[in-house]
Design an enzyme around this catalytic site. Structure first.
Site, PDB file in Angstrom:
ATOM      1  N   ILE A 177       0.851  -1.196   0.000  1.00 11.46           N
ATOM      2  CA  ILE A 177       0.000   0.000   0.000  1.00 11.46           C
ATOM      3  C   ILE A 177       0.882   1.239   0.000  1.00 11.46           C
ATOM      4  CG2 ILE A 177      -1.761   1.273   1.274  1.00 11.46           C
ATOM      5  CD1 ILE A 177      -2.704  -1.336  -0.045  1.00 11.46           C
ATOM      6  N   ASN A 191      -5.888  -5.155   7.219  1.00  6.76           N
ATOM      7  CA  ASN A 191      -5.447  -6.290   6.426  1.00  6.76           C
ATOM      8  C   ASN A 191      -5.620  -7.554   7.259  1.00  6.76           C
ATOM      9  OD1 ASN A 191      -4.123  -7.695   4.211  1.00  6.76           O
ATOM     10  ND2 ASN A 191      -2.371  -7.916   5.596  1.00  6.76           N
ATOM     11  N   HIS A 193      -3.925 -11.443   7.655  1.00  3.13           N
ATOM     12  CA  HIS A 193      -2.755 -12.252   7.310  1.00  3.13           C
ATOM     13  C   HIS A 193      -2.934 -13.642   7.909  1.00  3.13           C
ATOM     14  CE1 HIS A 193       1.472 -12.992   6.302  1.00  3.13           C
ATOM     15  NE2 HIS A 193       1.579 -13.585   7.476  1.00  3.13           N
TER      16      HIS A 193
END
Length: 299
Positions: A177, A191, A193
């Protein structure tokens, strides 16, 4: 980062998801029990997930979690938070199973927000196809050397502002980003993960690579992490995690198949809290999720 390289759920019945484990793969589901049989020619169960492997595809026949069913007093169980629904942008690079999970939760009333635009670096990916099928506009970012289409970071910020985006959700987006976007949306980009950060994160850790590294390390536990995004890969403040046991005979694909189901659940829970303004920042900069039932308790 959320894994990509999986082809999730393209043109299959709504109660089934087909996962093609390509060179780049994604994480998956949940459960603590051992498989009935490590013979993928037959159906086998992993806790909350029922799987069947046929050829090179791993088919998820059933994936159960604790989210309430649509129509079962959702307002009562999840609340509506702020009276104004939030505008969400989702970024994907592949099949977008977490994107689909969030979109389903939104239209079923579990999330007090709407996915109003999808951003992708691969306009032909499964996530982009799903967005078009559901009349969600698709934006290409970043520019590709093989195409004249695609926005610059500055143009992307301008476009998201026009859509009145309040939160950005990365769901299998492999590009870093840009600083312009992080600065334009402070504490507003999430996000997911497929490992328990800060372990097994950073550039190059995505998809099946994460799960192979977890198993090779001898770690007894893994699971997804939802975190805020900064200018680097997987280093932003951690907001939520779910623990998934690593079984003695796990393959990377089997572990991935349990982590993904947890991803779908925890990301919906976090986005729900985000849209209800229940994210609280501690004085030392650590984000917490305030309980809906008891505002004095935090997760």
């Amino acid at each position: 980062m959320d894994a990509v390289g999986l082809n999730l759920g393209n043109r299959v019945p709504s109660n089934r998801i087909v996962i093609n484990f390509l060179e780049r793969t994604h994480s998956t589901s949940f459960g603590t029990s051992r498989p009935q049989k490590v013979d993928f020619a037959k159906v086998c169960s992993y806790g909350n997930v029922t799987l069947r492997k046929q050829g090179g595809a791993l088919e998820v026949l059933q994936c159960r979690n604790s989210l309430p069913e649509a129509g079962s007093s959702l307002e009562e169980k999840y609340g509506s938070g702020s009276s104004v629904r939030k505008n969400l942008a989702v970024f994907v690079s592949g099949g977008g199973s977490n994107f689909r999970s969030i979109h389903h939760a939104s239209i079923n009333g579990l999330i007090h927000g709407d996915v109003v635009v999808l951003v992708t670096d691969k306009p032909g990916c499964g996530g982009a196809e799903y967005a078009r099928d559901h009349n969600i506009p698709v934006i290409q970012f970043p520019k590709s050397k093989y195409s004249l289409e695609g926005l610059s970071p500055t143009d992307l910020v301008i476009s998201l502002r026009k859509w009145k985006i309040q939160y950005i959700l990365l769901a299998g987006f492999l590009k870093l980003i840009p600083t312009e976007l992080v600065q334009a949306f402070p504490r507003s980009i999430l996000n997911i993960h497929p490992s328990l950060l800060p372990a097994f994160g950073g550039k190059g850790y995505y998809g099946v690579k994460v799960h192979k590294a977890v198993i090779a390390s001898g770690a007894r536990y893994s699971g997804p992490t939802v975190h805020f995004v900064d200018e680097h890969y997987d280093t932003g403040r951690i907001l939520a995690q779910k623990v998934v046991p690593v079984l003695a005979n796990d393959t990377a694909e089997q572990l991935a198949a349990r982590v993904l189901c947890e991803e779908h659940q925890v990301y919906v829970e976090v986005v729900s809290a985000l849209c209800e303004d229940r994210i609280v920042w501690r004085e030392d900069g650590v984000p917490l999720i305030r309980s809906r039932e008891n505002p004095n308790e935090y997760n």
